[in-house]
Design a protein around this motif. Structure first.
Motif, PDB file in Angstrom:
ATOM      1  N   ARG A 151     -15.947   5.246   9.980  1.00  0.00           N
ATOM      2  CA  ARG A 151     -16.069   6.627   9.518  1.00  0.00           C
ATOM      3  C   ARG A 151     -15.954   6.717   8.005  1.00  0.00           C
ATOM      4  O   ARG A 151     -16.771   7.381   7.349  1.00  0.00           O
ATOM      5  N   THR A 152     -14.975   6.047   7.438  1.00  0.00           N
ATOM      6  CA  THR A 152     -14.790   6.084   5.984  1.00  0.00           C
ATOM      7  C   THR A 152     -15.991   5.480   5.267  1.00  0.00           C
ATOM      8  O   THR A 152     -16.483   6.021   4.267  1.00  0.00           O
ATOM      9  N   ALA A 153     -16.477   4.349   5.782  1.00  0.00           N
ATOM     10  CA  ALA A 153     -17.631   3.696   5.166  1.00  0.00           C
ATOM     11  C   ALA A 153     -18.856   4.601   5.195  1.00  0.00           C
ATOM     12  O   ALA A 153     -19.612   4.680   4.222  1.00  0.00           O
ATOM     13  N   VAL A 154     -19.043   5.314   6.313  1.00  0.00           N
ATOM     14  CA  VAL A 154     -20.203   6.199   6.462  1.00  0.00           C
ATOM     15  C   VAL A 154     -20.080   7.426   5.565  1.00  0.00           C
ATOM     16  O   VAL A 154     -21.018   7.779   4.836  1.00  0.00           O
ATOM     17  N   ILE A 155     -18.950   8.071   5.620  1.00  0.00           N
ATOM     18  CA  ILE A 155     -18.770   9.325   4.878  1.00  0.00           C
ATOM     19  C   ILE A 155     -18.755   9.072   3.371  1.00  0.00           C
ATOM     20  O   ILE A 155     -19.341   9.838   2.593  1.00  0.00           O
ATOM     21  N   ASN A 156     -18.150   7.989   2.927  1.00  0.00           N
ATOM     22  CA  ASN A 156     -18.096   7.708   1.485  1.00  0.00           C
ATOM     23  C   ASN A 156     -19.403   7.134   0.953  1.00  0.00           C
ATOM     24  O   ASN A 156     -19.720   7.297  -0.222  1.00  0.00           O
ATOM     25  N   GLY A 157     -20.139   6.424   1.782  1.00  0.00           N
ATOM     26  CA  GLY A 157     -21.399   5.838   1.345  1.00  0.00           C
ATOM     27  C   GLY A 157     -21.195   4.534   0.600  1.00  0.00           C
ATOM     28  O   GLY A 157     -21.737   3.504   0.953  1.00  0.00           O
ATOM     29  N   MET A 158     -20.407   4.570  -0.465  1.00  0.00           N
ATOM     30  CA  MET A 158     -20.027   3.364  -1.203  1.00  0.00           C
ATOM     31  C   MET A 158     -18.605   3.570  -1.715  1.00  0.00           C
ATOM     32  O   MET A 158     -18.084   4.697  -1.715  1.00  0.00           O
ATOM     33  N   ASN A 159     -17.960   2.512  -2.114  1.00  0.00           N
ATOM     34  CA  ASN A 159     -16.582   2.598  -2.572  1.00  0.00           C
ATOM     35  C   ASN A 159     -16.550   3.188  -3.977  1.00  0.00           C
ATOM     36  O   ASN A 159     -16.985   2.544  -4.939  1.00  0.00           O
ATOM     37  N   LYS A 160     -16.053   4.405  -4.106  1.00  0.00           N
ATOM     38  CA  LYS A 160     -16.066   5.086  -5.402  1.00  0.00           C
ATOM     39  C   LYS A 160     -15.169   4.395  -6.426  1.00  0.00           C
ATOM     40  O   LYS A 160     -15.358   4.537  -7.630  1.00  0.00           O
ATOM     41  N   ASP A 161     -14.187   3.621  -5.962  1.00  0.00           N
ATOM     42  CA  ASP A 161     -13.261   2.969  -6.887  1.00  0.00           C
ATOM     43  C   ASP A 161     -13.872   1.730  -7.538  1.00  0.00           C
ATOM     44  O   ASP A 161     -13.572   1.407  -8.688  1.00  0.00           O
ATOM     45  N   THR A 162     -14.737   1.019  -6.792  1.00  0.00           N
ATOM     46  CA  THR A 162     -15.299  -0.231  -7.313  1.00  0.00           C
ATOM     47  C   THR A 162     -16.807  -0.163  -7.543  1.00  0.00           C
ATOM     48  O   THR A 162     -17.354  -1.011  -8.254  1.00  0.00           O
ATOM     49  N   GLY A 163     -17.480   0.803  -6.906  1.00  0.00           N
ATOM     50  CA  GLY A 163     -18.936   0.838  -6.941  1.00  0.00           C
ATOM     51  C   GLY A 163     -19.560  -0.139  -5.968  1.00  0.00           C
ATOM     52  O   GLY A 163     -20.781  -0.302  -5.926  1.00  0.00           O
ATOM     53  N   GLY A 164     -18.722  -0.805  -5.150  1.00  0.00           N
ATOM     54  CA  GLY A 164     -19.207  -1.785  -4.187  1.00  0.00           C
ATOM     55  C   GLY A 164     -19.747  -1.146  -2.925  1.00  0.00           C
ATOM     56  O   GLY A 164     -19.536   0.043  -2.655  1.00  0.00           O
ATOM     57  N   LEU A 165     -20.436  -1.956  -2.116  1.00  0.00           N
ATOM     58  CA  LEU A 165     -21.039  -1.499  -0.866  1.00  0.00           C
ATOM     59  C   LEU A 165     -20.213  -1.992   0.312  1.00  0.00           C
ATOM     60  O   LEU A 165     -19.693  -3.110   0.301  1.00  0.00           O
ATOM     61  N   TYR A 166     -20.117  -1.151   1.338  1.00  0.00           N
ATOM     62  CA  TYR A 166     -19.351  -1.532   2.517  1.00  0.00           C
ATOM     63  C   TYR A 166     -20.137  -2.512   3.385  1.00  0.00           C
ATOM     64  O   TYR A 166     -21.359  -2.424   3.504  1.00  0.00           O
ATOM     65  N   ILE A 167     -19.389  -3.432   4.000  1.00  0.00           N
ATOM     66  CA  ILE A 167     -19.989  -4.452   4.856  1.00  0.00           C
ATOM     67  C   ILE A 167     -18.963  -4.831   5.926  1.00  0.00           C
ATOM     68  O   ILE A 167     -17.758  -4.871   5.650  1.00  0.00           O
ATOM     69  N   PRO A 168     -19.390  -5.054   7.168  1.00  0.00           N
ATOM     70  CA  PRO A 168     -18.425  -5.467   8.204  1.00  0.00           C
ATOM     71  C   PRO A 168     -17.787  -6.811   7.848  1.00  0.00           C
ATOM     72  O   PRO A 168     -18.420  -7.671   7.232  1.00  0.00           O
TER      73      PRO A 168
END
Length: 471
Positions: free
Chosen positions: A16-33
């Motif tokens: 849910r967090t990965a979907v709603i945030n889209g990307m990590n606002k703190d690092t600019g990184g992309l979510y991955i399992p």
């Protein structure tokens, strides 16, 4: 399932967090399992092979476990996919995977429709609107706009480069109303993408608006695109003997790529057990990834305009995910890479039509030419020591682990036909002298009024517009 970040492996979060945030606002990184679970061999080896929606359910289930119930997940999949992905043989060793049977006639429908329903599901108890920002080089925006149109609690702003999409694509982008609108940016796709990424890391903006993404930077668009890789590879494996008398073929997925989200989805499918031996990363003159594979140096650059405009990306976001999943040596073992210029695209459309009678769009044309060259001697020459110049169109000088399977005629190619050729009617007509028939669902948008809002390529002006117009 636990999700981490391409830039900070200490990050641990949920779907849910990965979907709603889209990307990590703190690092600019992309979510991955943190892992890619294998599907049961009993499922993958079923006879006959499972259907598309059955595959979608089994593949999605481990990624949403504990957050979306099985019954709700099945309802999401059934609602998202009233269409499938036909596998069409065009010769004995080549198959077109037609990904244009959704509402906007492009592969982006597969990811966008799943994503919209998942976001709506997660947002159902929120009191404030979730604002989706999406940059598009052509097809993403219309797919997202269609998927999210009139979905409660969600609002969409599409950014596209003015004058750098086809006329029909622009009509699909600029004619939405209600909770979806388009901004035409004076710049390139990379400029649009940079505006969106900057917004996601702007704390002051995010304190006033709930933001999320709908590009392939969002994991909920990437995961569902893996469904059709599993489906098509099982279909091709099942019918291979009847078509080509090849037993246990090496299946090669040939992927026209721009932001490289689609190819990353293929990697996810392979990790989950899809019988895919390797990939061809096929692109246009924006050859950042082929150059990386050829030289070992990743050097993003400004994008250039081509006939295959959905691939006009000079700084592909999903490089981060590919580099997080594999070392460069592993990438070179798994991938062949190939690029074409505009003349090559036109010639490939013509060649495919004359040889097979199949009308391919400019993006699929890059894939067709790549596979045709690879299986008809180019890979063999590379293995024999002929060094291609990676700065010129064609196969980059990298020999994947599966090269000998091609040379020994034990390989089959699945070419992803990512959009309906009618979306690029003038380009196709100039190649074959015939204008593709426009599907009804595309033709009806041509009479709608344009509502796109002009916007300078200036983040402060973009931010000011967002704060003034989004609530």
């Amino acid at each position: 399932m636990v999700y981490t970040d391409t830039r900070d492996k200490s990050v641990k979060t949920d779907f849910r967090t990965a979907v709603i945030n889209g990307m990590n606002k703190d690092t600019g990184g992309l979510y991955i399992p943190v892992e890619f679970p294998k599907l049961a061999s009993s499922f993958i080896n079923k006879t006959p092979e499972p259907g598309f929606r059955e595959i979608a359910f089994e593949m999605a289930k481990p990624y949403v476990e504990g957050e979306i119930s099985d019954s709700d997940l099945m309802a999401i999949i059934q609602d998202a996919y009233p269409f499938s992905a036909p596998v069409v043989p065009v010769d004995k060793t080549s198959y077109m995977l037609e990904l244009f049977h959704g509402p906007t006639c492009a592969f982006k429908d597969f990811g966008a429709r799943f994503m919209a329903r998942v976001m709506s599901y997660f947002n159902r108890n929120e009191s404030s609107t979730l604002h989706i920002l999406v940059a598009t080089s052509g097809d993403t925006g219309s797919a997202v706009g269609s998927a999210f149109h009139n979905v409660p609690g969600l609002d969409v702003t599409i950014l596209y480069p003015e004058g750098k999409v086809s006329k029909l694509q622009e009509k699909q982008l600029s004619t939405f109303d209600g909770n979806v609108r388009a901004l035409k940016i004076k710049g390139t796709f990379d400029d649009c993408q940079k505006l969106v990424k900057t917004a996601f890391t702007d704390e002051a903006l995010r304190s006033k608006l709930r933001l999320s993404s709908a590009n392939s930077i969002n994991i909920s668009r990437l995961l569902p695109q893996s469904f059709y890789y599993m489906y098509s590879s099982l279909v091709v494996r099942s019918r291979a003997w009847g078509d080509s008398k090849i037993e246990n073929p090496a299946i090669i997925a040939v992927v026209p790529s721009g932001n490289f989200g689609n190819l990353t989805s293929g990697l996810i499918a392979r990790e989950m057990g899809a019988p895919i031996t390797g990939f061809v990363a096929a692109t246009n003159s924006n050859r950042t990834i082929p150059d990386w594979i050829a030289t070992g140096k990743y050097e993003p650059r400004p994008s250039v305009e081509t006939y295959a405009n959905a691939m006009d990306v000079g700084a592909p976001s999903n490089y981060e995910r590919i580099a997080a999943m594999y070392s460069l040596d592993e990438v070179k073992s798994l991938f062949a890479s190939y690029w074409l210029d505009n003349d090559g695209i036109i010639n490939s459309i013509k060649n495919c039509y004359e040889r097979t009678g199949y009308t391919v769009d400019p993006h699929g044309a890059v894939g067709w030419k790549a596979w045709s060259d690879i299986k008809n001697g180019m890979m063999e020459k590379l293995v024999a020591g002929e060094k291609n110049d990676f700065t010129k169109p064609g196969l980059t000088p990298n020999i994947p682990k599966w090269a000998n399977k091609v040379i020994s005629k034990e390989a089959l190619g699945i070419i992803l036909e990512t959009a309906h050729p009618a979306k690029f009617s003038s380009t196709v007509q100039s190649a074959i002298g015939i204008s593709p028939t426009i599907p009804d669902r595309l033709e009806k948008v041509l009479s709608l009024p344009d509502k796109a809002i002009p916007m300078e390529n200036d983040y402060n002006k973009f931010k000011e517009w967002l704060l003034a117009n989004l609530k």
